[in-house]
Every structure is written in C-alpha cells, then in structure tokens.
Design a protein around this motif. Structure first.
Motif, PDB file in Angstrom:
ATOM      1  N   GLU A 162       0.916  -1.082  -0.080  1.00 36.31           N
ATOM      2  CA  GLU A 162      -0.174  -0.010   0.105  1.00 36.31           C
ATOM      3  C   GLU A 162       0.748   1.193  -0.063  1.00 36.31           C
ATOM      4  N   ASP A 163       1.939   1.471   0.742  1.00 34.04           N
ATOM      5  CA  ASP A 163       2.882   2.613   0.824  1.00 34.04           C
ATOM      6  C   ASP A 163       3.498   2.415  -0.431  1.00 34.04           C
ATOM      7  N   LEU A 164       3.879   1.476  -0.999  1.00 31.06           N
ATOM      8  CA  LEU A 164       4.689   1.469  -2.439  1.00 31.06           C
ATOM      9  C   LEU A 164       3.870   2.040  -3.551  1.00 31.06           C
ATOM     10  N   ARG A 165       2.629   1.700  -3.444  1.00 30.12           N
ATOM     11  CA  ARG A 165       1.533   2.140  -4.444  1.00 30.12           C
ATOM     12  C   ARG A 165       1.431   3.725  -4.167  1.00 30.12           C
ATOM     13  N   ALA A 166       1.333   4.050  -3.092  1.00 33.64           N
ATOM     14  CA  ALA A 166       1.015   5.556  -2.554  1.00 33.64           C
ATOM     15  C   ALA A 166       2.255   6.280  -3.122  1.00 33.64           C
ATOM     16  N   THR A 167       3.154   5.869  -3.115  1.00 33.87           N
ATOM     17  CA  THR A 167       4.266   6.672  -3.586  1.00 33.87           C
ATOM     18  C   THR A 167       4.748   6.400  -5.108  1.00 33.87           C
ATOM     19  N   GLY A 168       4.114   5.684  -5.796  1.00 35.87           N
ATOM     20  CA  GLY A 168       4.228   5.419  -7.165  1.00 35.87           C
ATOM     21  C   GLY A 168       5.163   4.660  -7.628  1.00 35.87           C
ATOM     22  N   ALA A 169       5.673   3.823  -6.580  1.00 34.96           N
ATOM     23  CA  ALA A 169       6.959   2.724  -6.850  1.00 34.96           C
ATOM     24  C   ALA A 169       6.455   1.548  -7.427  1.00 34.96           C
ATOM     25  N   ILE A 170       5.192   1.461  -7.170  1.00 26.91           N
ATOM     26  CA  ILE A 170       4.436   0.054  -7.891  1.00 26.91           C
ATOM     27  C   ILE A 170       3.187   0.810  -8.506  1.00 26.91           C
TER      28      ILE A 170
END
Length: 154
Positions: free
Chosen positions: A112-120
């Motif tokens: 969820e954190d990675l998606r929020a940062t745009g990394a995924i």
C-alpha cells in the motif's frame, strides 16, 4: 458447527465455495453491500448490508466464531477473523491463519505504501484456472481440519 462466510463483493470463487458447502452440508453466508445471485439452497443465505466502508467486513467479523471458514482477500478482515479463531482463505487458496496473518498484514501495508509513492503502478497477476483448483483443494482441507478441531473441542 462449521459455517462459511464469503466476503462476496469481489470474490471470484463464490461458485466453487457453494459447491463445497453443498457437498459438506455447511451453512454459508454470502455477505455483500449489493444484491448477488445465489443458488437456491437452504444452506446458502444472502446477507446484504448497508452501503458504507467496511460494513460487510464488520458484519462478518462480528458473526464469525472459532472453526468457521471465511473466504476473503481482505487482509485486515482476515486478521479480525483469525483473532476470533476462524480459518481464512483467500481466493487463491492461501490459508491465512495465526502463523501467516502477521506477514500478510505487513506485506499489505508495505505494498500500500509503495503504491502510494508510485513505486508500484501495476496490479497483481490475473486469476487463473490453477488458482481455482488450488482454492478448491484448500477449502476442502480447511473443512476437514475445521471438523476435526470442532470435534476435539467438544
């Protein structure tokens, strides 16, 4: 008695669950916030909750008991159900129990954190026929284990 609860709004294995429930004679609750077609069976009950964030999850978490089986891909709901002694299966057949739920929650939060940062930016892989087969096997196993545990608890 073992019961099955399906977090049904986005569940791709409802039909498979109905078949297993019928074969084992298990009461099944299909919980959603909209009308979902269900087979005509005294063992299968549709529960339509009011619209709102996590209302279906709350209903399931409040109703579930030890030895029940919950079908859901919702990791926070799974954690709540595991805390009440239920066995949780995701639609791919992964068993989320006391041993697995901590890691599943951590991975969910990380992703969820990675998606929020745009990394995924991509979603997960598609649902396959092999996933259905794995789910069916895991559900049968969960029913057998649940019956054994329930018998030992008597």
């Amino acid at each position: 008695m073992i019961r099955i609860f399906i977090d049904a709004d986005a569940c791709p294995v409802r039909d498979e669950t109905y078949r297993v429930a019928q074969r084992h004679g298990l009461q099944t609750f299909v919980v959603s916030n909209r009308m979902i077609a269900i087979p005509s069976s005294p063992l299968i009950e549709r529960i339509v909750v009011t619209q709102g964030m996590d209302v279906a999850d709350d209903w399931i978490a409040e109703q579930v008991n030890a030895h029940d089986i919950v079908i859901s891909a919702d990791i926070p709901l799974a954690a709540r159900c595991v805390a009440r002694g239920a066995c949780v299966l995701d639609p791919r057949g992964r068993i989320l129990d006391e041993d697995a739920i901590g890691m599943a929650l951590a991975m969910r939060n990380l992703m969820e954190d990675l998606r929020a940062t745009g990394a995924i930016t991509q979603g997960g892989r598609g649902f396959t026929r092999a996933d259905r087969s794995t789910f069916l096997s895991a559900l049968d196993t969960a029913v057998v284990r649940g019956r054994k545990r329930a018998a030992q608890a008597r």
